[in-house]
Design an enzyme around this catalytic site. Structure first.
Site, PDB file in Angstrom:
ATOM      1  N   SER A  31      72.481  22.626 106.056  1.00 17.96           N
ATOM      2  CA  SER A  31      72.268  21.192 105.839  1.00 17.96           C
ATOM      3  C   SER A  31      71.653  20.531 107.071  1.00 17.96           C
ATOM      4  CB  SER A  31      73.595  20.517 105.502  1.00 17.96           C
ATOM      5  OG  SER A  31      74.537  20.774 106.524  1.00 17.96           O
ATOM      6  N   ASN A 118      85.919  19.995 108.296  1.00 19.38           N
ATOM      7  CA  ASN A 118      86.192  19.076 107.191  1.00 19.38           C
ATOM      8  C   ASN A 118      86.543  17.669 107.680  1.00 19.38           C
ATOM      9  OD1 ASN A 118      85.732  21.313 105.683  1.00 19.38           O
ATOM     10  ND2 ASN A 118      87.861  21.636 105.045  1.00 19.38           N
ATOM     11  N   THR A 163      64.073 -20.356  81.122  1.00 19.61           N
ATOM     12  CA  THR A 163      65.050 -19.480  80.483  1.00 19.61           C
ATOM     13  C   THR A 163      64.239 -18.707  79.447  1.00 19.61           C
ATOM     14  OG1 THR A 163      65.601 -21.102  78.782  1.00 19.61           O
ATOM     15  CG2 THR A 163      66.970 -21.141  80.741  1.00 19.61           C
ATOM     16  N   HIS A 164      64.580 -17.441  79.259  1.00 18.91           N
ATOM     17  CA  HIS A 164      63.785 -16.551  78.398  1.00 18.91           C
ATOM     18  C   HIS A 164      62.323 -16.492  78.866  1.00 18.91           C
ATOM     19  CE1 HIS A 164      67.179 -16.996  75.525  1.00 18.91           C
ATOM     20  NE2 HIS A 164      67.131 -18.262  75.918  1.00 18.91           N
ATOM     21  N   SER A 285      41.820  -4.086  95.997  1.00 16.40           N
ATOM     22  CA  SER A 285      41.523  -3.022  95.047  1.00 16.40           C
ATOM     23  C   SER A 285      40.240  -2.349  95.494  1.00 16.40           C
ATOM     24  CB  SER A 285      41.341  -3.622  93.652  1.00 16.40           C
ATOM     25  OG  SER A 285      40.550  -2.765  92.854  1.00 16.40           O
ATOM     26  N   LYS A 291      40.630  -8.795  93.712  1.00 21.27           N
ATOM     27  CA  LYS A 291      42.080  -8.607  93.580  1.00 21.27           C
ATOM     28  C   LYS A 291      42.844  -8.751  94.892  1.00 21.27           C
ATOM     29  CE  LYS A 291      44.037  -6.821  90.474  1.00 21.27           C
ATOM     30  NZ  LYS A 291      44.235  -5.595  89.717  1.00 21.27           N
ATOM     31  N   ASN A 293      46.602  -7.566  95.435  1.00 23.17           N
ATOM     32  CA  ASN A 293      47.741  -6.990  94.727  1.00 23.17           C
ATOM     33  C   ASN A 293      49.039  -7.128  95.522  1.00 23.17           C
ATOM     34  OD1 ASN A 293      46.117  -6.204  92.595  1.00 23.17           O
ATOM     35  ND2 ASN A 293      45.638  -4.229  93.549  1.00 23.17           N
ATOM     36  N   GLU A 298      55.968  -4.962  94.379  1.00 21.95           N
ATOM     37  CA  GLU A 298      56.145  -3.961  93.323  1.00 21.95           C
ATOM     38  C   GLU A 298      56.995  -2.791  93.820  1.00 21.95           C
ATOM     39  OE1 GLU A 298      52.189  -3.523  90.951  1.00 21.95           O
ATOM     40  OE2 GLU A 298      51.701  -4.308  92.919  1.00 21.95           O
ATOM     41  N   TYR A 325      88.550  19.620 100.325  1.00 19.26           N
ATOM     42  CA  TYR A 325      87.098  19.716 100.525  1.00 19.26           C
ATOM     43  C   TYR A 325      86.473  20.777  99.629  1.00 19.26           C
ATOM     44  CZ  TYR A 325      82.607  20.529 102.785  1.00 19.26           C
ATOM     45  OH  TYR A 325      81.271  20.670 103.029  1.00 19.26           O
ATOM     46  N   GLN A 330      78.791  18.374 100.659  1.00 19.40           N
ATOM     47  CA  GLN A 330      77.699  18.389 101.638  1.00 19.40           C
ATOM     48  C   GLN A 330      76.484  17.609 101.112  1.00 19.40           C
ATOM     49  OE1 GLN A 330      76.839  21.736 104.323  1.00 19.40           O
ATOM     50  NE2 GLN A 330      75.174  22.212 102.917  1.00 19.40           N
ATOM     51  N   LYS A 333      75.323  13.483 101.907  1.00 21.20           N
ATOM     52  CA  LYS A 333      74.507  12.847 102.944  1.00 21.20           C
ATOM     53  C   LYS A 333      73.084  12.566 102.475  1.00 21.20           C
ATOM     54  CE  LYS A 333      76.616  15.818 105.635  1.00 21.20           C
ATOM     55  NZ  LYS A 333      77.797  15.869 104.741  1.00 21.20           N
TER      56      LYS A 333
HETATM   57  N1  ARG Z   1      78.074  20.758 106.563  1.00 20.50           N
HETATM   58  C1  ARG Z   1      79.323  20.560 105.920  1.00 20.50           C
HETATM   59  C2  ARG Z   1      79.278  19.278 105.086  1.00 20.50           C
HETATM   60  O1  ARG Z   1      78.463  18.460 105.332  1.00 20.50           O
HETATM   61  C3  ARG Z   1      80.421  20.450 106.946  1.00 20.50           C
HETATM   62  C4  ARG Z   1      81.772  20.801 106.424  1.00 20.50           C
HETATM   63  C5  ARG Z   1      81.849  22.244 106.113  1.00 20.50           C
HETATM   64  N2  ARG Z   1      83.178  22.649 105.828  1.00 20.50           N
HETATM   65  C6  ARG Z   1      83.454  23.823 105.297  1.00 20.50           C
HETATM   66  N3  ARG Z   1      84.709  24.076 105.068  1.00 20.50           N
HETATM   67  N4  ARG Z   1      82.540  24.704 105.002  1.00 20.50           N
HETATM   68  O2  ARG Z   1      80.053  19.090 104.162  1.00 20.50           O
END
Ligand code: ARG
Length: 470
Positions: A31, A118, A163-164, A285, A291, A293, A298, A325, A330, A333
């Protein structure tokens, strides 16, 4: 991509493994490309943890000094872009720990005492989301300020209220903009609420059950600016509702942004011509030279898709996960970074557009008079001056509108004799309420569109926002 192993066992858990992962395993497992953004939070968490371990006499003062020094060096390496992030080391936590070992040797191995990835990742991620919420609040306030200033400048610029999307009653441009200030202030409050609720430290929950070492969770919580440690170790490592709350607040904000963006698209269309965006926020454009834009508007409108998708993404990842966990988490993120990044860009673009836009007062006023927008004023006059029940007044007014429409004139251009054919008790006094200015000026009820209200509200917001800034 091949399925060969590199022959190297993992340095963090090599004791149990004789072979390294397959290339595909590394690809799905790593990751680092995403979570390297957590490096500041990871180092802050490790510094707080090591200092606490030393204070609790779990590691020596000397080892803590070496760890603090090594983490300081890693900070400057990453800041100078000299840090070699490695996929084989999976994530930000192991990248930093491995580098620490290269720099300080054996004491690096003591940093992970009474800690697991964790609780480490849960801590880092909370710190990141907490800051993202703070930044969203700041950006929302900047947008509110831009809207408030424009509203003050346009407190008596009459525009059609819809309205509408049909002409309804005259309002002012300032009143319309202040409606968004109200929405964005609730959005900012939602981020603040979420931030207060998430401000508990998972650090020290370890893998899932806590630890047998005499750690001081209050100390690490305080060092990282948390209000207190999370009370349950399982909850501490498994919960991601703090990110879900941030993404919910982001999704609602994005919905508000998209409505305003849609209005900018409408208002800048030559068919409305209510506002002009600056060159800085318009594009031309390649084929049609005339134009201008509203691309930024948008795109802000479209970002809602990405942001709401991030919330859905994480809700679906978290749904049905057993405690504690699981590696599924993971994926939290990528979703959260994507949603919060899109929000911050959308807020910045909207603030830029609003700050620069120019209202076309005469176009708005002209449009406000079209579509018999003062019909309600006529009905209200019948109620007030002739003591007519509103339902009957509505009926009489409908007949007057139909007649005006037939003659192709505005309501205030319908001759008195014509009105009196419909209702003999009508006097010339009625014309005092039929202009768009008179209509909007009469909307003085609390929260109404009257310029006097708008001026008062714009100064109230201006004072509140400036006070917060200082
Ligand atoms: N890269 C992992 C995550 O973002 C870290 C935690 C990993 N923990 C594990 N028991 N493998 O979740």
């Amino acid at each position: 991509m091949t399925n060969k192993t590199d022959g190297k066992e993992n340095q963090m858990w090599g004791g149990r493994f004789s072979r390294g992962p397959s290339a595909i395993m590394e690809e799905i497992n790593a990751s680092i490309d995403i979570d390297r953004r957590l490096w500041r939070e990871d180092i802050a968490g490790s510094k707080a943890h090591a200092a606490m371990l030393a204070a609790a006499k779990i590691i020596s003062v000397k080892d803590n000094e070496a760890i603090q020094h090594g983490l300081g060096q890693i900070t400057s390496e990453i800041e100078r872009d000299e840090f070699a992030f490695s996929k084989a080391l999976e994530d930000i936590h192991m990248n930093i720990e491995a580098r620490l070992k290269e720099i300080i040797g054996e004491p690096a191995g003591r940093l992970h005492t009474a800690r697991s990835r964790n609780d480490q990742v849960a801590t880092d991620f909370r710190l990141w989301v907490r800051r993202a919420c703070e930044e969203a609040e700041t950006s929302l306030k900047a947008l509110m300020l831009a809207l408030t200033k424009k509203a003050g400048e346009n407190a008596d610029a009459v525009m059609p209220g819809f309205t509408h999307l049909q002409t309804a009653q005259p309002v002012t441009f300032g009143h319309h903009l202040l409606a968004y200030v109200e929405m964005f202030s609730r959005d900012a409050a939602r981020f603040a609420d979420a931030r207060a609720r998430m401000n508990e430290s998972p650090l020290g929950a370890a893998a899932l059950a806590g630890t047998s070492f005499p750690i001081d969770r209050d100390a690490t919580a305080a060092a990282l600016g948390f209000d207190r440690p999370c009370a349950n170790s399982l909850d501490a490592v498994s919960s991601r509702d703090f990110a879900l709350e941030a993404l919910s607040a982001a999704s609602i904000t994005a919905t508000h942004l998209s409505r305003l963006a849609e209005e900018l698209v409408l208002w800048t269309s030559p068919h409305f011509g209510f506002v002009r965006l600056s060159d800085a926020f318009s594009t031309g454009s390649s084929i049609m030279p005339q134009k201008r834009n509203p691309d930024a508007a948008e795109l802000v409108r479209a970002k809602a898709g990405r942001i709401i998708a991030s919330l859905n993404n994480l809700l679906i990842v978290m749904k049905g996960l057993p405690l504690a966990y699981s590696k599924d988490m993971q994926e939290d993120k990528a979703a959260t970074f994507e949603g919060m990044d899109a929000l911050s860009l959308g807020l910045a673009a909207m603030t830029g557009m609003i700050g620069d836009l120019e209202a076309n007062e005469s176009a708005m006023k002209e449009a406000a008079g079209r579509g018999y927008s003062t019909a309600t004023d006529l009905a209200d006059w019948l109620v007030r001056s002739l003591n007519m029940p509103f339902r009957q007044a509505h009926h009489v007014t409908g007949a007057a509108v139909a007649l005006a429409e037939k003659k192709g004139v505005a309501l205030d251009a319908l001759p008195l004799e014509d009105m009196q054919k419909i209702e003999p008790k009508i006097t010339k006094d009625i014309f005092s309420v039929l202009s768009v200015q008179a209509s909007v000026a009469s909307r003085t009820s609390f929260g109404g569109a009257a310029p006097a209200n708008v001026k008062r509200e714009a100064s109230r917001w201006l004072a509140a926002l400036n006070k917060e800034k200082n």
